[in-house]
Design an enzyme around this catalytic site. Structure first.
Site, PDB file in Angstrom:
ATOM      1  N   ASP A 108      -2.474  -3.698   6.674  1.00 31.51           N
ATOM      2  CA  ASP A 108      -1.157  -4.037   7.219  1.00 31.51           C
ATOM      3  C   ASP A 108      -0.497  -5.144   6.397  1.00 31.51           C
ATOM      4  O   ASP A 108      -1.177  -6.014   5.851  1.00 31.51           O
ATOM      5  CB  ASP A 108      -1.333  -4.491   8.678  1.00 31.51           C
ATOM      6  CG  ASP A 108      -0.039  -4.391   9.464  1.00 31.51           C
ATOM      7  OD1 ASP A 108       0.962  -3.899   8.901  1.00 31.51           O
ATOM      8  OD2 ASP A 108      -0.027  -4.811  10.640  1.00 31.51           O
TER       9      ASP A 108
ATOM     10  N   ASN B 263       3.360   6.741  12.219  1.00 31.80           N
ATOM     11  CA  ASN B 263       4.083   6.464  10.958  1.00 31.80           C
ATOM     12  C   ASN B 263       5.076   7.567  10.590  1.00 31.80           C
ATOM     13  O   ASN B 263       5.990   7.350   9.791  1.00 31.80           O
ATOM     14  CB  ASN B 263       3.118   6.249   9.783  1.00 31.80           C
ATOM     15  CG  ASN B 263       2.402   4.911   9.824  1.00 31.80           C
ATOM     16  OD1 ASN B 263       1.302   4.767   9.289  1.00 31.80           O
ATOM     17  ND2 ASN B 263       3.014   3.917  10.461  1.00 31.80           N
TER      18      ASN B 263
HETATM   19  C1  FPP Z   1       1.117  -1.047   6.734  1.00 30.77           C
HETATM   20  O1  FPP Z   1       2.048  -1.920   6.171  1.00 30.77           O
HETATM   21  C2  FPP Z   1       0.789   0.015   5.809  1.00 30.77           C
HETATM   22  C3  FPP Z   1       1.030   1.340   6.003  1.00 30.77           C
HETATM   23  C4  FPP Z   1       1.670   1.865   7.206  1.00 30.77           C
HETATM   24  C5  FPP Z   1       0.685   2.328   5.015  1.00 30.77           C
HETATM   25  C6  FPP Z   1      -0.616   2.106   4.294  1.00 30.77           C
HETATM   26  C7  FPP Z   1      -0.525   2.890   3.064  1.00 30.77           C
HETATM   27  C8  FPP Z   1      -0.983   2.529   1.883  1.00 30.77           C
HETATM   28  C9  FPP Z   1      -1.753   1.313   1.684  1.00 30.77           C
HETATM   29  C10 FPP Z   1      -0.713   3.331   0.653  1.00 30.77           C
HETATM   30  C11 FPP Z   1      -0.896   4.817   0.726  1.00 30.77           C
HETATM   31  C12 FPP Z   1      -2.270   5.250   0.922  1.00 30.77           C
HETATM   32  C13 FPP Z   1      -3.066   5.833   0.024  1.00 30.77           C
HETATM   33  C14 FPP Z   1      -4.400   6.288   0.463  1.00 30.77           C
HETATM   34  C15 FPP Z   1      -2.718   6.057  -1.376  1.00 30.77           C
HETATM   35  P1  FPP Z   1       3.481  -2.003   6.827  1.00 30.77           P
HETATM   36  O2  FPP Z   1       4.395  -1.114   6.042  1.00 30.77           O
HETATM   37  O3  FPP Z   1       3.427  -1.698   8.277  1.00 30.77           O
HETATM   38  O4  FPP Z   1       3.810  -3.513   6.565  1.00 30.77           O
HETATM   39  P2  FPP Z   1       4.657  -4.479   7.506  1.00 30.77           P
HETATM   40  O5  FPP Z   1       3.929  -4.570   8.806  1.00 30.77           O
HETATM   41  O6  FPP Z   1       4.664  -5.766   6.741  1.00 30.77           O
HETATM   42  O7  FPP Z   1       6.021  -3.883   7.644  1.00 30.77           O
END
Ligand code: FPP
Length: 250
Positions: free
Chosen positions: A21, A69
């Site tokens: 996250d 998501n």
């Molecule tokens: C959370 O950060 C992250 C996600 C919802 C996506 C995770 C995806 C990846 C790390 C990359 C893709 C995966 C692979 C396997 C290549 P957020 O966007 O919710 O951050 P925030 O809470 O700061 O808005």
């Protein structure tokens, strides 16, 4: 002392689950858009898997995309799916080199075809490796997983393949996406949020929960080892008393 040397290799968690996250906030802090944050998440994934492998963790499950998501802006969803495809293509030689066995949990058929195709390739080419199990939770939601399991067990009851009295925890386990994985011992969530967010609810029944303020793109081996050290300093009681855990049985 190097952090890794402080780890007791006899008390390593078998299964570590990670909620990656903070990508969006990391990018915002740099005046960039959220997608820039996701693109910079790869080093953290690589470091986590390498660190886990070095100390003998059996499986690491990364929450890459939740069922919720799908509700993000289409631009971001598309970017995440493209990133998934390009990352898997790029990392496949590394998986071979390090003997990483890749698999997925989640509603994989809801992913774009190109993601399903590369996933099939990566999974089949790495299925016999025993370096470490790297599991990507994709279009994953724990409640959905449990609903699915209940439906599949019910079908078997209706078809007389299993009797109602035979349903127990093991049967339920065997009908989850994670049927071939041990229970989660340690869950790590970055970015300071302290929630489980519909992740591996059944599998985390006795997991130790570790929260850190580090934003996911900044997460490195040393941070993973911090989590392991904290885990090893906790007393896992599984419902027993402290005395039962510490005094050896006669
Ligand atoms: C959370 O950060 C992250 C996600 C919802 C996506 C995770 C995806 C990846 C790390 C990359 C893709 C995966 C692979 C396997 C290549 P957020 O966007 O919710 O951050 P925030 O809470 O700061 O808005």
């Amino acid at each position: 002392m190097e952090k890794k040397l402080r780890i007791n290799l006899h008390k390593v968690p078998r299964h570590v689950a990670v909620i990656m996250d903070g990508n969006g906030r990391w990018a915002k802090g740099k005046g960039m858009n959220r997608i820039f944050g996701h693109r910079n998440a790869m080093t953290a994934i690589r470091d986590t898997v390498d660190a886990a492998k070095e100390i003998g963790v059996e499986a690491v499950t990364m929450y890459a995309f939740s069922t919720e998501n799908w509700n993000r802006p289409k631009l971001e969803v598309d970017a995440l799916m493209n990133l998934l495809v390009s990352t898997l293509k790029k990392e496949l030689p590394e998986f071979h080199k390090k003997h990483i066995q890749v698999s997925t949990i989640g509603d994989i058929i809801s992913l774009p075809k190109k993601a399903q195709t590369i996933l099939r390739t990566v999974i089949s080419e790495t299925k016999d490796y025993n370096g470490i199990k790297l599991v990507f939770a994709l279009s994953y939601g724990s409640r959905e997983e449990i609903v699915n399991a209940i439906k599949n067990i019910s079908k078997k009851v209706v078809n007389n393949e299993i009797h109602l009295e035979e349903i127990n925890e093991k049967v339920i386990n065997n009908h989850l996406y994670t049927f071939n994985l041990p229970d989660v011992d340690l869950m790590i969530r970055t970015s300071g949020e302290k929630r489980i967010s519909n992740y591996l609810l059944w599998q985390m029944a006795y997991a130790e929960l570790y929260f850190t303020d580090i934003l996911w793109p900044d997460f490195r081996m040393e941070h993973f080892y911090d989590a392991i050290i904290e885990y090893q300093n906790r007393e896992r009681r599984f419902g027993k008393t402290s005395e039962q855990i510490t005094v050896p049985k006669k």
